[in-house]
Design an enzyme around this catalytic site. Structure first.
Site, mmCIF file in Angstrom:
data_model
loop_
_atom_site.group_PDB
_atom_site.id
_atom_site.type_symbol
_atom_site.label_atom_id
_atom_site.label_comp_id
_atom_site.label_asym_id
_atom_site.label_seq_id
_atom_site.Cartn_x
_atom_site.Cartn_y
_atom_site.Cartn_z
ATOM 1 N N GLN A 21 0.839 -1.203 0.000
ATOM 2 C CA GLN A 21 0.000 0.000 0.000
ATOM 3 C C GLN A 21 0.872 1.251 0.000
ATOM 4 O OE1 GLN A 21 -2.041 0.568 3.734
ATOM 5 N NE2 GLN A 21 -3.766 1.599 2.780
ATOM 6 N N GLU B 213 -9.987 -1.581 5.564
ATOM 7 C CA GLU B 213 -8.848 -1.634 6.487
ATOM 8 C C GLU B 213 -9.303 -1.434 7.934
ATOM 9 O OE1 GLU B 213 -5.893 1.203 5.308
ATOM 10 O OE2 GLU B 213 -4.307 0.211 6.452
ATOM 11 N N SER C 143 1.079 6.596 2.467
ATOM 12 C CA SER C 143 1.765 7.575 3.308
ATOM 13 C C SER C 143 2.993 8.133 2.613
ATOM 14 C CB SER C 143 2.202 6.925 4.620
ATOM 15 O OG SER C 143 1.102 6.358 5.280
HETATM 16 C C1 FAD Z 1 2.795 -0.952 11.451
HETATM 17 C C2 FAD Z 1 2.471 0.120 10.457
HETATM 18 C C3 FAD Z 1 2.233 -0.233 9.134
HETATM 19 C C4 FAD Z 1 1.971 0.737 8.184
HETATM 20 N N1 FAD Z 1 1.808 0.355 6.883
HETATM 21 C C5 FAD Z 1 1.577 1.299 5.948
HETATM 22 C C6 FAD Z 1 1.455 0.916 4.567
HETATM 23 O O1 FAD Z 1 1.572 -0.267 4.221
HETATM 24 N N2 FAD Z 1 1.249 1.883 3.656
HETATM 25 C C7 FAD Z 1 1.112 3.201 3.998
HETATM 26 O O2 FAD Z 1 0.878 4.017 3.119
HETATM 27 N N3 FAD Z 1 1.241 3.603 5.295
HETATM 28 C C8 FAD Z 1 1.481 2.676 6.259
HETATM 29 N N4 FAD Z 1 1.623 3.058 7.589
HETATM 30 C C9 FAD Z 1 1.622 4.484 7.916
HETATM 31 C C10 FAD Z 1 0.372 4.932 8.651
HETATM 32 O O3 FAD Z 1 -0.712 5.000 7.776
HETATM 33 C C11 FAD Z 1 0.699 6.305 9.273
HETATM 34 O O4 FAD Z 1 1.709 6.122 10.237
HETATM 35 C C12 FAD Z 1 -0.519 6.927 9.932
HETATM 36 O O5 FAD Z 1 -1.478 7.275 8.969
HETATM 37 C C13 FAD Z 1 -0.137 8.185 10.735
HETATM 38 O O6 FAD Z 1 0.573 9.075 9.942
HETATM 39 P P1 FAD Z 1 1.971 9.677 10.453
HETATM 40 O O7 FAD Z 1 2.829 8.536 10.893
HETATM 41 O O8 FAD Z 1 2.492 10.577 9.399
HETATM 42 O O9 FAD Z 1 1.624 10.507 11.770
HETATM 43 P P2 FAD Z 1 0.996 11.951 11.818
HETATM 44 O O10 FAD Z 1 -0.119 12.075 10.853
HETATM 45 O O11 FAD Z 1 2.113 12.955 11.709
HETATM 46 O O12 FAD Z 1 0.384 12.000 13.278
HETATM 47 C C14 FAD Z 1 1.184 12.233 14.451
HETATM 48 C C15 FAD Z 1 0.243 12.280 15.654
HETATM 49 O O13 FAD Z 1 -0.669 13.390 15.518
HETATM 50 C C16 FAD Z 1 -2.016 12.939 15.613
HETATM 51 N N5 FAD Z 1 -2.856 13.708 14.695
HETATM 52 C C17 FAD Z 1 -2.571 14.039 13.413
HETATM 53 N N6 FAD Z 1 -3.593 14.727 12.871
HETATM 54 C C18 FAD Z 1 -4.559 14.809 13.832
HETATM 55 C C19 FAD Z 1 -5.867 15.392 13.871
HETATM 56 N N7 FAD Z 1 -6.402 16.009 12.816
HETATM 57 N N8 FAD Z 1 -6.578 15.273 15.036
HETATM 58 C C20 FAD Z 1 -6.050 14.618 16.120
HETATM 59 N N9 FAD Z 1 -4.807 14.065 16.129
HETATM 60 C C21 FAD Z 1 -4.075 14.159 14.999
HETATM 61 C C22 FAD Z 1 -1.960 11.477 15.171
HETATM 62 O O14 FAD Z 1 -3.056 10.749 15.689
HETATM 63 C C23 FAD Z 1 -0.636 11.022 15.764
HETATM 64 O O15 FAD Z 1 -0.788 10.698 17.126
HETATM 65 C C24 FAD Z 1 1.900 2.106 8.567
HETATM 66 C C25 FAD Z 1 2.130 2.474 9.899
HETATM 67 C C26 FAD Z 1 2.430 1.492 10.836
HETATM 68 C C27 FAD Z 1 2.672 1.926 12.260
#
Ligand code: FAD
Length: 386
Positions: free
Chosen positions: A124, A244, A127
């Site tokens: 996928q 998902e 991100s």
């Molecule tokens: C084990 C694992 C597998 C994954 N696999 C995939 C994959 O296969 N493909 C893929 O594309 N992605 C994948 N991801 C990525 C995942 O989708 C992102 O980590 C997730 O969407 C959060 O984005 P970020 O890490 O950029 O955190 P951020 O978006 O930067 O968030 C940081 C913190 O801020 C909080 N936050 C952000 N915006 C808001 C809001 N509007 N209101 C309240 N709180 C908020 C979040 O909840 C979090 O606690 C994976 C992640 C993990 C941990």
């Protein structure tokens, strides 16, 4: 609601149970290592040969036309038998429902059988370094190449689960930079060996190379690599997100099996354990069972034509927090023994530390639980956005 299974469902359960009991491999290494991934693929192909890889799909694509209830039964039996995580999950559980809903006939006929057989392995690509929760903020772009009859993709994807071992990627790209941010996106399907793609694997908290960064430099994708409408990728992506968060990625079977193992562990450690942990074990068992019955209700509603929609976010918060609680309780029971990881799942005591490390990511992947709570507040409870 009728809470009994039909004779046909019971029969299906017995068949699955017998086959899984005889065939589930024991002690596979993690599917997030290169060696482990290859062994897991052997298992996936054994499942396919026995027509258990994608039971709910039509027979023409390698399935059994199983009803949603039968699929849940299969999942229960799969995890009860100690079946390993499905390394094909991002294809069969996330992309496939979206292909069924949005794919052309030619896309279905080409993509689905190859996915079911494990010929094509999908990851996928959503991100990006600056777009996780704010998925509509993605910057990877798709530029039209009319002469060649397709698109040229450039940009960077990250956190791509098992990207280093997969053959294909489904991803969102900005195809109209002038449009409002949710409208100018297109959903693409592409092979990772296309010229211009660089995949770089990297380690997770537990050391496994479970993630990859994917760099795209002017990668050509023909028109038939677009899933759904051009510039309509947001709606298509939301169909994937609902699979998902909701039913398919994490069915109750996985948590029922973990709760059963926790009860076994408690019995082993009962004499020395803090008596307060008994409550946590009982709560885990009840919650796993509650998730099971809640899911039966959801399936009953869906098969009666109801759209569960944003309620999938409630499911996601529930299973991800339940998983953390189950593993935290196991570590508390094990005490210092939790640190000793024999790498297998042979006894009630093994594998909990690794499981705990992965459980910690449940509230993050598939959309963080903070984001799910926003969705629940606004779209289920109807609370104001501010
Ligand atoms: C084990 C694992 C597998 C994954 N696999 C995939 C994959 O296969 N493909 C893929 O594309 N992605 C994948 N991801 C990525 C995942 O989708 C992102 O980590 C997730 O969407 C959060 O984005 P970020 O890490 O950029 O955190 P951020 O978006 O930067 O968030 C940081 C913190 O801020 C909080 N936050 C952000 N915006 C808001 C809001 N509007 N209101 C309240 N709180 C908020 C979040 O909840 C979090 O606690 C994976 C992640 C993990 C941990």
């Amino acid at each position: 609601m009728d809470l009994t299974f039909t004779a046909a469902e019971e029969q299906f359960r017995s068949e699955c149970r017998a086959w899984l009991h005889a065939n589930v491999p024991r002690g596979l290494p993690s599917g997030d290592t290169r060696e482990g991934f290859a062994l897991h693929l052997d298992w996936e192909r054994a499942l396919f040969d026995a027509r258990y890889a994608v039971v709910s799909w039509p027979e023409a694509y390698g399935g059994r036309d199983a009803s949603p209830m039968e699929w849940l039964i299969f999942e229960e039996e799969y995890y009860r038998a100690g079946g390993p995580q499905r390394v094909t999950q991002n294809g069969i559980f996330l992309l496939a429902p979206t292909v069924f809903e949005y794919g052309t006939q030619a896309q279905k006929d080409h993509i689905l059988p190859r996915m079911a057989r494990g010929d094509d392995l999908w990851c996928q690509g959503w991100s990006e370094p600056n777009a996780g929760s704010d998925l509509a903020g993605i910057q990877s772009r798709a530029e039209r190449d009319d002469a060649a009859g397709g698109w040229r993709l450039s940009g960077q994807k990250t956190w791509t689960t098992r990207g280093a071992f997969c053959t294909h990627l489904f991803g969102l790209f900005r195809s109209d930079p002038e449009a409002e941010r949710h409208r100018g996106l297109t959903y693409f399907l592409l092979p990772l060996d296309a010229p211009g793609v660089t995949v770089r694997g990297f380690g997770r908290l537990d050391g496994d190379e479970g993630f990859a960064e994917v760099f795209l430099d002017d990668v050509f994708v023909p028109d038939d690599g677009v899933l759904g409408g051009v510039h309509d990728g947001w709606s298509v992506a939301m169909a994937t997100a609902s699979a998902e968060r909701g039913l398919t990625l994490r069915s109750p079977g996985r948590f029922l099996a973990a709760a059963d193992r926790l009860v076994d562990l408690f019995r082993d450690y009962e004499e020395t354990a803090d008596p307060n942990l008994r409550d946590a074990v009982i709560r885990a068992a009840i919650d796993a069972e509650a998730y099971r019955w809640q899911t039966f209700l959801t399936v009953t509603r869906m098969t009666s034509g109801e759209n569960v929609g944003a309620e999938a976010s409630m499911t996601k918060v529930f299973w991800s927090e339940l998983d953390v609680r189950i593993h935290e309780t196991a570590l508390a029971l094990l005490g210092a023994n939790a640190e000793v990881d024999d790498g297998g799942t042979a006894s009630a005591a093994s594998g909990w530390m690794k499981g705990y490390q992965f459980a910690l990511s449940g509230p993050i992947y598939a959309g963080t639980n903070e984001i799910q709570r926003n969705v629940i507040a606004e779209r289920v409870l109807g609370l104001p956005r501010r």
